[in-house]
Design an enzyme around this catalytic site. Structure first.
Site, PDB file in Angstrom:
ATOM      1  N   CYS A 102       0.857  -1.183   0.000  1.00  6.82           N
ATOM      2  CA  CYS A 102       0.000   0.000   0.000  1.00  6.82           C
ATOM      3  C   CYS A 102       0.898   1.240   0.000  1.00  6.82           C
ATOM      4  O   CYS A 102       1.804   1.350   0.838  1.00  6.82           O
ATOM      5  CB  CYS A 102      -0.907   0.013   1.228  1.00  6.82           C
ATOM      6  SG  CYS A 102      -1.874   1.537   1.371  1.00  6.82           S
TER       7      CYS A 102
ATOM      8  N   ASP B 265      -0.316  -5.916   0.379  1.00  6.20           N
ATOM      9  CA  ASP B 265      -1.595  -6.258  -0.243  1.00  6.20           C
ATOM     10  C   ASP B 265      -1.389  -7.518  -1.065  1.00  6.20           C
ATOM     11  O   ASP B 265      -0.333  -7.707  -1.684  1.00  6.20           O
ATOM     12  CB  ASP B 265      -2.089  -5.127  -1.147  1.00  6.20           C
ATOM     13  CG  ASP B 265      -2.581  -3.924  -0.367  1.00  6.20           C
ATOM     14  OD1 ASP B 265      -3.310  -4.120   0.620  1.00  6.20           O
ATOM     15  OD2 ASP B 265      -2.248  -2.790  -0.748  1.00  6.20           O
TER      16      ASP B 265
ATOM     17  N   VAL C 203       2.732 -15.525 -24.090  1.00  2.00           N
ATOM     18  CA  VAL C 203       3.542 -15.085 -22.952  1.00  2.00           C
ATOM     19  C   VAL C 203       4.438 -16.223 -22.501  1.00  2.00           C
ATOM     20  O   VAL C 203       3.984 -17.358 -22.333  1.00  2.00           O
ATOM     21  CB  VAL C 203       2.643 -14.647 -21.773  1.00  2.00           C
ATOM     22  CG1 VAL C 203       3.482 -14.362 -20.532  1.00  2.00           C
ATOM     23  CG2 VAL C 203       1.820 -13.441 -22.142  1.00  2.00           C
ATOM     24  N   GLU C 204       5.705 -15.922 -22.287  1.00  5.17           N
ATOM     25  CA  GLU C 204       6.628 -16.895 -21.691  1.00  5.17           C
ATOM     26  C   GLU C 204       6.440 -16.778 -20.173  1.00  5.17           C
ATOM     27  O   GLU C 204       6.619 -15.709 -19.600  1.00  5.17           O
ATOM     28  CB  GLU C 204       8.066 -16.581 -22.122  1.00  5.17           C
ATOM     29  CG  GLU C 204       9.066 -17.663 -21.769  1.00  5.17           C
ATOM     30  CD  GLU C 204       9.406 -17.664 -20.299  1.00  5.17           C
ATOM     31  OE1 GLU C 204       9.177 -18.722 -19.652  1.00  5.17           O
ATOM     32  OE2 GLU C 204       9.881 -16.630 -19.790  1.00  5.17           O
ATOM     33  N   SER C 205       6.060 -17.867 -19.531  1.00  2.32           N
ATOM     34  CA  SER C 205       5.581 -17.807 -18.145  1.00  2.32           C
ATOM     35  C   SER C 205       6.654 -17.449 -17.117  1.00  2.32           C
ATOM     36  O   SER C 205       6.347 -16.801 -16.115  1.00  2.32           O
ATOM     37  CB  SER C 205       4.892 -19.110 -17.753  1.00  2.32           C
ATOM     38  OG  SER C 205       5.768 -20.197 -17.863  1.00  2.32           O
TER      39      SER C 205
ATOM     40  N   HIS D 206      -4.542  -0.945  -5.882  1.00  4.95           N
ATOM     41  CA  HIS D 206      -5.009  -2.145  -6.585  1.00  4.95           C
ATOM     42  C   HIS D 206      -5.396  -1.851  -8.030  1.00  4.95           C
ATOM     43  O   HIS D 206      -5.022  -2.590  -8.948  1.00  4.95           O
ATOM     44  CB  HIS D 206      -6.216  -2.747  -5.867  1.00  4.95           C
ATOM     45  CG  HIS D 206      -5.949  -3.084  -4.439  1.00  4.95           C
ATOM     46  ND1 HIS D 206      -6.947  -3.112  -3.505  1.00  4.95           N
ATOM     47  CD2 HIS D 206      -4.814  -3.406  -3.783  1.00  4.95           C
ATOM     48  CE1 HIS D 206      -6.449  -3.444  -2.320  1.00  4.95           C
ATOM     49  NE2 HIS D 206      -5.151  -3.618  -2.473  1.00  4.95           N
ATOM     50  N   GLU D 207      -6.159  -0.784  -8.222  1.00  2.78           N
ATOM     51  CA  GLU D 207      -6.646  -0.452  -9.556  1.00  2.78           C
ATOM     52  C   GLU D 207      -5.493  -0.118 -10.498  1.00  2.78           C
ATOM     53  O   GLU D 207      -5.468  -0.554 -11.659  1.00  2.78           O
ATOM     54  CB  GLU D 207      -7.617   0.739  -9.486  1.00  2.78           C
ATOM     55  CG  GLU D 207      -8.828   0.496  -8.601  1.00  2.78           C
ATOM     56  CD  GLU D 207      -8.614   0.813  -7.113  1.00  2.78           C
ATOM     57  OE1 GLU D 207      -9.620   0.829  -6.381  1.00  2.78           O
ATOM     58  OE2 GLU D 207      -7.458   1.031  -6.679  1.00  2.78           O
TER      59      GLU D 207
END
Length: 155
Positions: free
Chosen positions: A52, A59, A74-76, A93-94
């Site tokens: 936060c 968070d 995407v390569e993980s 968060h947003e």
């Protein structure tokens, strides 16, 4: 299937540390072996952690990424390291959810991309964020949103 066309990947199969921050992280991609075929890919990260920016408290979120690829996947491992770089970042968060969507959108140019952040409750309130672009092809399906129990595979 032969394993070729992956020489541009710099993190998979090599020692790679977590970047200091998300801006320094590289989300690597590789060629879609089935271009022209519509299918949905889901990446789930049940342990996304940020800080936060006001209180400094941690968070936690489950991050769900659904996408219909065009030319790239995407390569993980690189994605895991990218997400790890949020651990000490002060962000709301947003903002975090939208930033992850932007970075994936830039890396993939997917036909459809949805990033969902299911953030754990803070002060008795959960925040769930959804950022979505593109149209889901009619022959593709999305799994239900929700936290998956990874021991049973049930939502």
């Amino acid at each position: 299937m032969p394993i070729d066309g992956y020489s541009s990947l710099t993190q998979l199969g090599r020692q790679a540390g977590v970047p200091a921050n998300p801006d320094e992280a590289v989300i690597e991609t590789f060629a879609n072996p089935h271009p022209g075929t519509n299918y949905t890919v889901r990446l789930t990260a049940p342990e996304l952690t940020t800080i936060c920016p006001i209180t400094g408290q941690p968070d936690f979120a489950t991050l769900i990424v659904d996408y219909v690829p065009r030319d790239r996947l995407v390569e993980s491992k690189s994605f895991k390291l990218f997400l790890g770089s949020f651990r000490n970042l002060g962000t709301f968060h947003e903002d975090c959810t939208a930033y992850i969507h932007k970075r994936l959108s830039d890396a993939l140019d997917a036909a459809f991309l949805r990033v969902v952040g299911l953030w754990n409750a803070r002060g008795g309130i959960t925040i769930d964020c959804v950022v979505q672009t593109g149209e889901l092809p009619s022959n593709c399906a999305l799994l239900p949103l929700g936290r998956t129990d990874y021991r049973t595979g049930r939502i």
